[in-house]
Each structure stands twice: as structure tokens, then as C-alpha cells.
Design a protein around this motif. Structure first.
Motif, PDB file in Angstrom:
ATOM      1  N   ALA A  44      26.169  -3.211 -62.156  1.00 59.21           N
ATOM      2  CA  ALA A  44      25.587  -2.729 -63.412  1.00 59.21           C
ATOM      3  C   ALA A  44      26.433  -1.642 -64.063  1.00 59.21           C
ATOM      4  O   ALA A  44      26.390  -1.468 -65.284  1.00 59.21           O
TER       5      ALA A  44
ATOM      6  N   LEU B  73      37.034   6.493 -65.883  1.00 57.92           N
ATOM      7  CA  LEU B  73      36.270   5.574 -66.725  1.00 57.92           C
ATOM      8  C   LEU B  73      34.856   5.501 -66.169  1.00 57.92           C
ATOM      9  O   LEU B  73      34.640   5.015 -65.054  1.00 57.92           O
TER      10      LEU B  73
ATOM     11  N   PRO C 103      28.429   3.158 -68.094  1.00 53.81           N
ATOM     12  CA  PRO C 103      26.980   3.368 -67.995  1.00 53.81           C
ATOM     13  C   PRO C 103      26.247   2.057 -67.734  1.00 53.81           C
ATOM     14  O   PRO C 103      26.767   0.976 -68.026  1.00 53.81           O
ATOM     15  N   THR C 104      25.064   2.151 -67.180  1.00 54.55           N
ATOM     16  CA  THR C 104      24.271   0.947 -66.933  1.00 54.55           C
ATOM     17  C   THR C 104      23.433   0.622 -68.164  1.00 54.55           C
ATOM     18  O   THR C 104      22.723   1.474 -68.690  1.00 54.55           O
ATOM     19  N   PHE C 105      23.552  -0.601 -68.625  1.00 45.91           N
ATOM     20  CA  PHE C 105      22.660  -1.151 -69.644  1.00 45.91           C
ATOM     21  C   PHE C 105      22.211  -2.513 -69.150  1.00 45.91           C
ATOM     22  O   PHE C 105      23.018  -3.233 -68.554  1.00 45.91           O
ATOM     23  N   PRO C 106      20.981  -2.924 -69.427  1.00 43.43           N
ATOM     24  CA  PRO C 106      20.589  -4.273 -69.005  1.00 43.43           C
ATOM     25  C   PRO C 106      21.435  -5.346 -69.690  1.00 43.43           C
ATOM     26  O   PRO C 106      21.695  -6.399 -69.116  1.00 43.43           O
TER      27      PRO C 106
ATOM     28  N   SER D 288      24.346  -5.598 -73.452  1.00 44.46           N
ATOM     29  CA  SER D 288      24.861  -4.867 -74.604  1.00 44.46           C
ATOM     30  C   SER D 288      25.721  -5.778 -75.462  1.00 44.46           C
ATOM     31  O   SER D 288      26.404  -6.665 -74.953  1.00 44.46           O
TER      32      SER D 288
ATOM     33  N   LEU E 239      33.332  -3.456 -70.610  1.00 46.55           N
ATOM     34  CA  LEU E 239      34.324  -2.811 -69.738  1.00 46.55           C
ATOM     35  C   LEU E 239      34.052  -3.070 -68.255  1.00 46.55           C
ATOM     36  O   LEU E 239      34.975  -3.015 -67.442  1.00 46.55           O
TER      37      LEU E 239
END
Lengths: 530, 530
Positions: free
Chosen positions: B215, B226, B229-232, B234, B240
């Protein structure tokens, strides 16, 4: 004929029902319509093209007007006012990948900027030409819309990149298949555009986002052709598909798309359930989403959206009956509507329905059967038309969306709504704000917020109001662990907020990639990366 | 204690059963064991370290021996012969991301090359230091193996990158969760290694590949940190995460990993079914895989693998009974064993079982219940130990794997097997080759081929035999629409074949990325990209 200054086909008219107008007036005041410009007024402004003659390029004024703007609210305001500001110098209409390559070579030779163009439905400023010294060529893929090949063993369909939603589905359905990708823009948006902007469809729970559907294809770049072969999966280094997905025309022009398709399902049904409160509803949808019940759609409106939808539905007497029925069963003020779908074989659908109903019941859900679900399915592409109805009634409407982890959904949703609701208080204006969760994942959910406000006394004031609201909400999103977009993409409007989530190093990596594929920065400059 | 020259713990011994030895001898001749070197012999060869003293770096000879080689067949031969050739100059054992950054800065200052090291289980030459003028520092993540955070709402667990399979699962299971990622190397391989090499677990059908589980996290690079971030999900430009996945230590060192976890299932069962022929079996597994029945595992052995597995199982009398039973029901010579699993709640599992059984029956499948499925589950990490037993009996064994679309599975599988089977015919040697499909997708399948051959009269001849076979099979894969790896990664061994599938422009794009993150090419040079 497609509207030149708004959404969709001119023959489709969705008016704001009287009851809905009264509902909005009570909340944010009576509508304040602004006058619309005529097409003739706009055509008169189109300057001479700076492009040399090319057999594949049209410099017709109306063609240039019709490719100058997308569907963001600032685009909408510019089109209604008739202040387009910049037009592309011409629109190319290639019919083959070879012609795309020919056009790119020509653009390099002539020192022309190029904007790849799918359905023109961007709501984030993806396809707007900018004022500048170099001529701008919009490269429309609309003549490349055919199903070129269907591999029925591997369930892979090869399409031209310009196939619109209806073109994709009609060609597949004739053979017994579906892509199953239904963004709200489906009537006009295109397969290539979905890939370039990382689109998500309303039934992503079953079919996946475009990331899962995009199997391979071809990208024509200024550095050469990138051919991405189809593999069901691969561990052979970083996945180049993922560079094309979300590239927003910065790295190249997508000239063919291979997608994973599915046999048409035996049965598909949508159901509505009302939960007694937002707290219960949020817990219910998270639990259901994480339980891996094979649903095809799952969507939850918050209390204000539920109330707004019922008010705008336009059948006050039927709605009154529904409200009575729900109240008797415990879903009164503050209730939230949850819609879910099952798609597949009858046995699996029956079990999924049973498991979803039972789980929702344990959270106080009141099941209402398929009637409202059917209404949702019938009206699923109708909302963009309602913008026209609202505009005529004197209201501006815009949406914004993000996604975040479950632990943050409620907090972020509240912050976004609060930022918008109070966003025009310095002008003494109210903003009507409501939200739904429409894409549910194990990890979290999308958050899709709609806001309605009154135009100012002129277009400039209205545009300023939008800018204020958009900036408040966008900063709120990225500063509170939300992605700047779950499904609309970055474009120009979201580009300033992207560095917060990608980091400086991440942005530099994407810029390095843009430099690699497009050393002269000729493709869609200013989009995605500043 | 972990074996210094082979797989796994010294206490675990898996011998080749007598019956299995006879089976192989009949096919490819009696085994020809080669003598093993001792650890003392190898330790005597370790040269002085070229590294300056650093408190986090060990230059102990045995530590350097134990981090010099992976688990590819050439690694195996080098370790058994005691001809390691190159050792890292030292092994760093950081305990925090800050210490990783400190070590990278030190490496830059000292002009040292860096090899990130997880479990050392690579079968493609990912972690082998190369001879050269610059000292080589192996950076082992083994002291960063803790579960640092568990977000039970979002089902996100944050781990140190060095957590091995058992460390991941034991820490999660104590809280009621599982990652569900079980590659065959699970006992030794690590979370960071899975991400870096795009690993796939045996139950990817339920839990997804590491691409779906990863995630977010942190990559320490020579250009900076680097943070992903965790997003369900995007739509904010290229993802990345997908640059880190498969980066094989070329872009940076993974210093923390966030993964999507699942609540432990109520029930899990595995079943075996025998199909009467490969043609029927292939059609059956494709149909089942495309029917979206929620299974957690699906695996099909071809006829030779089925026969080999039954022969190597070591219970000839029981197997004879099974064969009689199957023959009575139509599964005779040429039969293929299909194993499938269900994991979840009892209601869904019952329906999935019913649907799978009914579909398989329509292809002539003979259902044998859970006994063989249980055996599969118990022995799922046992195969790498059998290599030791085979080696002692005088046989060399290697595997290779790819994935391709369904329309190409049968053809590619046959070509790979043929290339290996006849690969040593010029030396008059037989190669025993068998295959299974273990990761099934709507679009296609992985193909996992095992080949057993006899060592030559010495190590050099044996290595040459392997080179010949590996090159024949790898060229066959990439020249026939297969990916060079579905789950093992690229490393050094597959790097020469990568350009066929990525294209020159794609390789150049990845090289641009490596230059961006690691301008001095200090990280794992020669791996992934030449």
C-alpha cells in the motif's frame, strides 16, 4: 448534436423539478441565472490559425471552438460566458497509429505543441490550450474507435483509443462481452482518456479500475513507440503500463488499447437500503467492503445527500410514502441511503444478496428492494445533464473527489464539507454540500462531494467564488491524507496540489520520465506537472 | 542454524524416497553426486575487506560468506563446490531507516557499491556481489523485522522491510490478521524482498500479488527519501508504488513497508480433482478461472508433473490404490491433478466448492476430497528442501516460470518443455521436465516448469549444462510472448532477456529512472538493467 457549451446531446434535457428548486432556494437562496453567449458570438472571436496546412488537420473555427474546453466548472463558465480565451490552432483527426506518428513528426518539425484529446470530458483542465508563442495542435482520437481484435480465450479486446463508452460496450456486447467500465462521463469519455487519467467506473468493485482493465497497448512518443505487451501478470521489473496510466498526455499519445473483458453476466440487480445514521452507515459499508462479499457496486450517500436526492427526485408524493415507510422501521431524519449491486450467476448473486442484507440489517439497515436501485441504474449517467438544469435555474454545481484510508474517511469527509460549506461566508453566501462514498476498497474509500452555490452578479465573480471553494477543498484534501484525485485525474487544476502527495523527489521522478519521452516538452505542457 | 550452502534450516531434511530415485533413474539415468566443499574450505578463501571500519558493518568472514550467494542453480553449484568467487566486503545491519540513510551517505563518501539484502532467496542472481575495483557493501535488513503499526480500521500493517514470511504472519496472527502472501520461499524471504522483486504468493487468487498488497512505504535513495503515502486508490498521475515494485534494489533501499492485511478466515480447505487429459484440464482451469468463483488457490499439474509427484510422494502402496480408484472413474494415463482452495466464511466456501466441483465435473474431473489438498498445504514450502535430497542423490534441479495469455499457454508451455527436454541431447543426456500452472488470471496463467538433469563429471560441466538449458528456455519464453518472469524477478540471470519485452524505449525509461534516483550507479549495478 453535442452541446458546444455544456454536457451531452442537445436532445437530452434534464430540468430541475419545481420541488427541487424550492428545496435549494430554502437552503442557499433563490437561483441567480447568468446570461449565455451564443455560438456565433464565440465563433467571431476565433483568431486565424498559426498552423501550416496539413491534410489531417482541420482549422475550421467551429471545430476549434468545440475542442477548446473541457467540462470543469471554469470551462463551463468560460463557455457560457463565451470567453474561451484560447483556442487550439487546429484539430488533427488521425485514423491510424502511423498517422499519429506522422503528426508528431510534423509537430516537431513545425515547433508545435500537441494536446491529445479523447472525449473532451476532463473536469480538471486536461485539454485546454494555453496562450503562448507556439501554435497548439489538438490531436483528437475520435476516428480511432473500432474494436480491432477480440481474443475470446484470453478475454482481451484491442480497441482504437478514441472509442467512447457506448462504442466500447456496443461493439463488445454484440459479441457477448462487456468491459464493465462505467464512469459518470461514460457517454462521451473514451478508452484512451480513461487510461491516460486513471479512471474508475461505477462498478469497479466487480470489474476493477481502468488500472486493472488496461492490459497493454501502444504509446506514440517523441522518443519512439512504446509497445506494451499483454501479460496476465509479470515480475519483470517496474510495470510500464503504470507509466502510461495517469500520464495525461505528457509522455505520449495512446494509439491502441488492449483491455480485459468479461462475458456478459446472466443477472444484474441493484438494491437500496437505508441506514438510520451516518455513524451506523459508515461502519456498515466498511464492514461490508472488507467482508469480501462479491458485490458489483456499493455506494453510500450521507444524510444530506440522501435528503437532497429525495428532494430532487421530483416525485414528492411517492417520496413522502417512502419516508413514512422508512420512519416506521427506524430510518428517520439523518438516514443514509446505501445502494449495492450484484452481477453474476444466480447462485452467487443470491448468496451475495443474502450476506449483504444480513450484515446491513445488523447495523439497522432497512431494505427497500430493487425499485430505488433500478432508478439509480437508469439515472447513472444523468447527473451531468442536471448541471444544465441547475444552471438554467441559477445555480452553479461542481464536484470533487478523493480517496483515503478508512481510519480517515469520516474526518476527511467532514473537513472537506466544512471547508466548502463555510467557503463563501465572507460574501454572506451559503453553499449546499453533500457527499457519497462510491468506490469502496478494503483499505478505504473514495469520497465524492458535490457543492451547489449561486453565481455572482457576473462571470468574473462567479469564477472567483469557484476558485476560493476549489482551493479550500483541495488544500483540505492533500493536507489531510487524501489523494488529490481518486478518479478525475490531475490536469491543470490539481497540479499545484500534487507535490504534497508525491513529494519533491516523486515529482522530480515523473519530470525525469517526461523529459525522457518528450525532451522538448511539446506534449500537453503544464498538465500533471507544472 | 540456516544452511550456509543450500536451503533452509539444517534440522529439516527431506530425502528423495527410494521409489522416487528409481523413477528418476529410469528416466534420466542413475544419479551422479558431486563432492561438497566444507565451510572451512570456503572461509579460507575470503579475502581481506576493502571497507573502512563502520560500527554498523560486520566484516567477519562467515557473515560475508553467508551473504555472498542466493539460491539460483549457479549459486547452488558455487556453494557446493566452494567456489564463491566474490564476497561482499562487509555486511551492514541497520536497525532504523535513519541508519540506512547514514549507511548510504557513508557509501557515497567512501565510493562503495551497495546491495540491499532481504532473505537472500533470489533465484535470479539479485544479491551477488561482482568483482570490481569498488568495495561492495551488502545491506541486510534482517534487524528491521517488526510489526510497527496496525491500523485495524483500514487493515494496514506497517512493517520493517526485513520481516520474513513467518515473522510477518506470526506478528499478524497474534492480532487476528493475515497478509496471505505465501511464495514457496516464504520461510526465508522477506517483505521488502517481495516488494522489490514483485513476488506472488500461492494464494494470490484471494489475496492478490504483492502489487495488490503493497500500500505504501519508504524508499531511501541517493537522491533523497521517497515517501509513498497509502491511498486505497488514486488517479493522481502515474503510481510511484509501481516504480518501487520490481525495482530490485536499483532505485533505493526499502526502509518500511505498509501492506493491506485481512482478518483471519473462519475456514480454509484445499481439494484435489483429477482431470482425464491435459486438453480437458486446461479448458477446465481456464473456464473456472474466468468464471470468477471466489477460490483462494487454483493449481494444475500437467500429466508428467502429476506422475512425478505421485512417484516422489513416497507411499507407493497408497498411490497404487489412488491410481486404481481414479482409473475406475476415467482418469488413467495422462491424467492431470488440479488443486483448489476455498478460504472465507462457511456459506461462501460451500457455494464456491459446489460451483467448482460442478464445473470440473463437466470436464470429466474426478473429485478426491481434501486428503491430497491437505498434503499440498502441509508440503507447500517443502520443495526447496527436496533440492537438497535430489542433490545428495546425484540430481540437479531448477525451475523457471513465466506467464502468458490463455490463447498462448498451451503453445508456450510445450515450447518451453521441448527446449529443455532436448537441451542436452548433444551430450546424450536426458532432462526430466514437468510443469504446473499455479497462478490463474482471467487473461492467462503463470507457467512453472521444473527440470531435473544429471550433474556432469565436475562442477564446470554441470554449470555449462545449466547455462545451456537456461538460455534455451529463456529465449523460448521471451520470443513467444511470455514474460521473462512471473514471480522470481529479473536479477542478473534474466536481465539479458528483458529488452525483448520492455522494448528499447522501455529499458531506456527504466534506466532514466535509475539515473534519477542513483546518479552514480552505486546500487546493485548490473541487476535488472545491464
Amino acid at each position: 448534436m453535442r452541446r458546444w457549451n455544456g454536457w451531452g446531446d442537445e436532445a437530452t434535457v434534464v430540468e430541475l423539478p419545481a420541488h427541487g428548486g424550492a428545496f435549494l432556494a430554502a437552503l442557499i437562496g433563490p437561483g441567480q441565472p447568468l446570461p449565455d453567449a451564443s455560438l456565433a458570438q464565440v465563433l467571431a472571436q476565433v483568431p486565424a490559425s498559426r498552423l501550416a496546412v496539413h491534410p489531417l488537420v482541420s482549422t475550421d473555427a467551429e471545430v476549434r471552438v468545440r475542442h477548446a474546453r473541457g467540462q470543469s466548472l471554469p470551462d463551463w463558465l468560460a463557455m457560457r460566458e463565451g470567453r474561451f480565451e484560447v483556442f487550439p490552432d487546429g484539430v488533427a483527426l488521425p485514423e491510424t497509429p502511423a498517422q499519429i506518428r506522422e503528426l508528431l513528426a510534423w509537430a516537431a518539425e513545425q515547433d508545435v505543441l500537441v494536446i491529445p484529446y479523447g472525449g473532451g470530458t476532463s473536469v480538471a483542465g486536461h485539454i485546454n490550450p494555453q496562450a503562448g508563442a507556439k501554435p497548439v495542435l489538438t490531436l483528437s482520437l475520435e476516428r480511432m474507435s473500432r474494436l480491432l481484435e477480440l481474443d475470446e480465450q484470453s478475454l482481451i479486446a484491442t480497441f482504437g483509443p478514441g472509442a467512447s463508452g457506448p462504442q466500447v460496450e456496443s461493439q463488445l456486447r454484440a459479441r457477448g462481452y462487456t468491459l464493465g467500465h462505467f464512469p459518470q462521463s461514460w457517454e462521451l469519455s473514451t478508452l484512451g482518456g480513461w487510461v491516460a487519467s486513471r479512471s474508475s467506473g461505477q462498478q469497479s468493485l466487480r470489474y476493477g479500475r481502468i488500472e486493472q482493465l488496461f492490459a497493454g497497448g501502444t504509446l506514440e512518443t517523441f522518443a519512439g513507440t512504446l509497445q506494451i505487451p499483454t501479460f496476465p501478470a509479470s515480475a519483470a521489473g517496474p510495470d510500464l503500463r503504470e507509466l502510461v496510466l495517469g500520464s495525461e498526455g505528457r509522455f505520449g499519445v495512446i494509439s491502441s488499447v488492449q483491455v480485459r473483458v468479461t462475458k456478459l453476466a446472466v443477472e444484474e440487480k441493484f438494491y437500496a437500503v437505508f441506514l438510520p445514521s451516518w455513524a451506523k452507515a459508515l461502519e456498515a459499508i466498511r464492514t461490508l467492503g472488507q467482508a469480501r462479499v462479491p458485490l458489483s457496486m456499493l455506494r453510500l450517500s450521507n444524510a444530506i445527500e440522501t435528503e437532497t436526492q429525495l428532494a430532487l427526485a421530483g416525485h414528492p408524493e411517492q417520496i413522502a410514502w417512502l419516508e413514512k415507510y422508512l420512519a416506521l422501521r427506524g430510518a428517520r431524519a439523518g438516514k443514509c441511503m446505501l445502494t449495492f449491486g450484484v452481477t453474476g450467476n444466480r447462485g452467487q448473486n443470491a448468496l451475495s444478496l443474502k450476506q449483504a442484507k444480513s450484515l446491513l440489517k445488523s447495523f439497522g439497515g432497512v431494505f427497500t428492494g430493487t425499485l430505488l436501485g433500478k432508478k439509480w441504474a437508469e439515472g447513472r449517467f444523468r447527473f451531468p445533464y442536471l448541471r444544465e438544469g441547475l444552471w438554467q435555474a441559477g445555480y452553479a454545481v461542481d464536484t470533487l473527489e478523493t480517496a483515503t484510508d478508512w481510519a480517515n474517511v469520516d474526518s476527511l469527509l467532514n473537513k472537506i464539507e466544512a471547508s466548502l460549506r463555510g467557503g463563501l461566508s465572507d460574501e454572506g453566501e451559503q453553499v449546499h454540500v453533500f457527499t457519497h462514498l462510491s468506490h469502496v476498497y478494503g483499505e478505504g474509500s473514495s469520497i465524492y462531494t458535490t457543492y451547489v452555490f449561486r453565481p455572482g452578479s457576473d462571470y468574473a465573480t462567479t469564477h472567483k467564488r469557484w476558485q476560493k471553494l476549489k482551493h479550500l477543498a483541495s488544500s483540505t484534501v492533500v493536507n489531510n491524507r487524501g489523494t488529490i484525485s481518486h478518479q478525475h485525474g490531475v490536469g491543470r487544476d490539481h497540479a499545484p496540489y500534487l507535490p504534497v502527495e508525491k513529494g519533491e523527489l516523486g515529482i522530480a521522478a515523473l519530470q525525469a520520465m517526461a523529459n525522457h519521452f518528450d525532451p522538448d516538452q511539446r506534449l500537453n505542457p503544464g498538465v500533471l506537472l507544472k
